[in-house]
Design an enzyme around this catalytic site. Sequence first.
Site, mmCIF file in Angstrom:
data_model
loop_
_atom_site.group_PDB
_atom_site.id
_atom_site.type_symbol
_atom_site.label_atom_id
_atom_site.label_comp_id
_atom_site.label_asym_id
_atom_site.label_seq_id
_atom_site.Cartn_x
_atom_site.Cartn_y
_atom_site.Cartn_z
ATOM 1 N N ASN A 1 -3.098 0.395 5.577
ATOM 2 C CA ASN A 1 -3.776 -0.448 4.581
ATOM 3 C C ASN A 1 -4.287 -1.559 5.305
ATOM 4 O O ASN A 1 -3.751 -2.628 5.617
ATOM 5 C CB ASN A 1 -2.687 -0.956 3.389
ATOM 6 C CG ASN A 1 -3.401 -1.932 2.609
ATOM 7 O OD1 ASN A 1 -4.847 -2.058 2.601
ATOM 8 N ND2 ASN A 1 -2.675 -2.819 1.772
ATOM 9 N N GLU B 1 -0.850 -7.439 -4.106
ATOM 10 C CA GLU B 1 -1.883 -8.494 -3.778
ATOM 11 C C GLU B 1 -2.887 -8.161 -5.062
ATOM 12 O O GLU B 1 -3.456 -9.290 -5.618
ATOM 13 C CB GLU B 1 -2.672 -8.275 -2.571
ATOM 14 C CG GLU B 1 -1.755 -8.785 -1.460
ATOM 15 C CD GLU B 1 -1.969 -8.014 -0.216
ATOM 16 O OE1 GLU B 1 -3.017 -7.478 0.229
ATOM 17 O OE2 GLU B 1 -0.939 -8.477 0.881
ATOM 18 N N GLU C 1 7.033 -1.668 -2.096
ATOM 19 C CA GLU C 1 6.799 -2.737 -1.390
ATOM 20 C C GLU C 1 7.299 -3.870 -1.973
ATOM 21 O O GLU C 1 6.781 -4.600 -2.853
ATOM 22 C CB GLU C 1 5.151 -2.720 -1.458
ATOM 23 C CG GLU C 1 4.514 -1.589 -0.605
ATOM 24 C CD GLU C 1 3.289 -1.900 -0.029
ATOM 25 O OE1 GLU C 1 3.045 -1.791 1.480
ATOM 26 O OE2 GLU C 1 2.403 -2.482 -0.771
ATOM 27 N N LYS D 1 -6.240 -3.713 4.362
ATOM 28 C CA LYS D 1 -6.803 -4.806 3.386
ATOM 29 C C LYS D 1 -8.325 -5.225 3.675
ATOM 30 O O LYS D 1 -9.047 -4.626 3.979
ATOM 31 C CB LYS D 1 -5.911 -6.158 3.644
ATOM 32 C CG LYS D 1 -4.418 -5.398 3.556
ATOM 33 C CD LYS D 1 -3.239 -6.725 3.207
ATOM 34 C CE LYS D 1 -1.993 -6.072 3.489
ATOM 35 N NZ LYS D 1 -0.786 -7.003 2.948
ATOM 36 N N GLY E 1 3.798 -9.078 4.708
ATOM 37 C CA GLY E 1 3.246 -9.842 5.403
ATOM 38 C C GLY E 1 3.953 -10.924 5.955
ATOM 39 O O GLY E 1 3.361 -12.022 6.479
ATOM 40 N N HIS F 1 -1.131 -2.530 -5.874
ATOM 41 C CA HIS F 1 -0.839 -3.109 -4.435
ATOM 42 C C HIS F 1 -0.424 -4.674 -5.089
ATOM 43 O O HIS F 1 -1.074 -5.135 -6.068
ATOM 44 C CB HIS F 1 -1.710 -3.256 -3.492
ATOM 45 C CG HIS F 1 -1.066 -3.793 -2.083
ATOM 46 N ND1 HIS F 1 -1.085 -5.152 -2.179
ATOM 47 C CD2 HIS F 1 -0.891 -3.221 -1.219
ATOM 48 C CE1 HIS F 1 -0.362 -5.575 -0.915
ATOM 49 N NE2 HIS F 1 -0.307 -4.288 -0.369
ATOM 50 N N SER G 1 5.910 -5.276 6.420
ATOM 51 C CA SER G 1 6.453 -5.766 7.723
ATOM 52 C C SER G 1 7.125 -4.608 8.314
ATOM 53 O O SER G 1 7.804 -4.659 9.265
ATOM 54 C CB SER G 1 7.347 -7.040 7.615
ATOM 55 O OG SER G 1 6.416 -8.084 7.134
#
Length: 254
Positions: free
Chosen positions: A9, A99, A169, A11, A175, A97, A215
């Site tokens: 991904n 985010e 996730e 992003k 991240g 996701h 991560s």
Amino acid sequence: MRKKIIAGNWKMNKTFLTSRELLLEVIHGLSNDVLDKTEVVVCPPFTSLALASELIKDKKIGLGAQNIHQKDDGAYTGEISAPMIKSLNCQYVILGHSERRQYFGEPNHLINAKVKNALKNEIKPILCVGETLEEREKNLHLKIVDEQVTLGLKDLSVENMKNVIVAYEPVWAIGTGKTASPEQANDMHVAIREAVENLFGKETADNTRILYGGSMNDKNASELLAKQDIDGGLIGGASLKADSFIKIINSAAK
Ligand code: PEP
């Protein structure tokens, strides 16, 4: 036997030119043998999908987008639809996701509408679920993830589920450099498989691929991927470095 998937991904990273550089490095670094053993998917930003589609044309590498709108077309300025990404040969799309849940306020029912729209357009959704740190500290992680799975997959059929991939996730691991331990991750994957079983039965649950994301890198991938219920990885940061991404794929192929 569930074939492992490693999906990158990217992003909101990489321009047209730097996408080309990264993807060519990835393509040249992967052997056919490894690509036979592991499904590899790259999810660049929309602006690099056409380019990526061309570069991977004759390769065993899949292409995914990072989002779609829940409708096929219409007056939705700035949005991208499933038929549009399909026309660029995308076979996958990342949906739900954290985010998008966090920064764009996407609730479970909207994610469910997107999942259904992807399937209608013969695109495989990678449905992301995962708890925040606060939810884990309050011991709500199982409840939250069960809810995200149940509502995200609402009204789907057993047939639909053959084309659905789930990604666990944990938001606190994305991240941040903090990874869930292989045991912590596997426990959540078992819980997600149980949630899928409650909805669609054991055979579907046993065949559903559940990826870990948060991560994952070339140092911790082997240990995570060795776990029984971890069927691959959704890789953010480490997919932006060709050598790290290639090493993760190689460990999945072992
Ligand atoms: C992700 O955003 O899907 C992800 C797993 O990111 P990272 O690997 O950077 O934690």
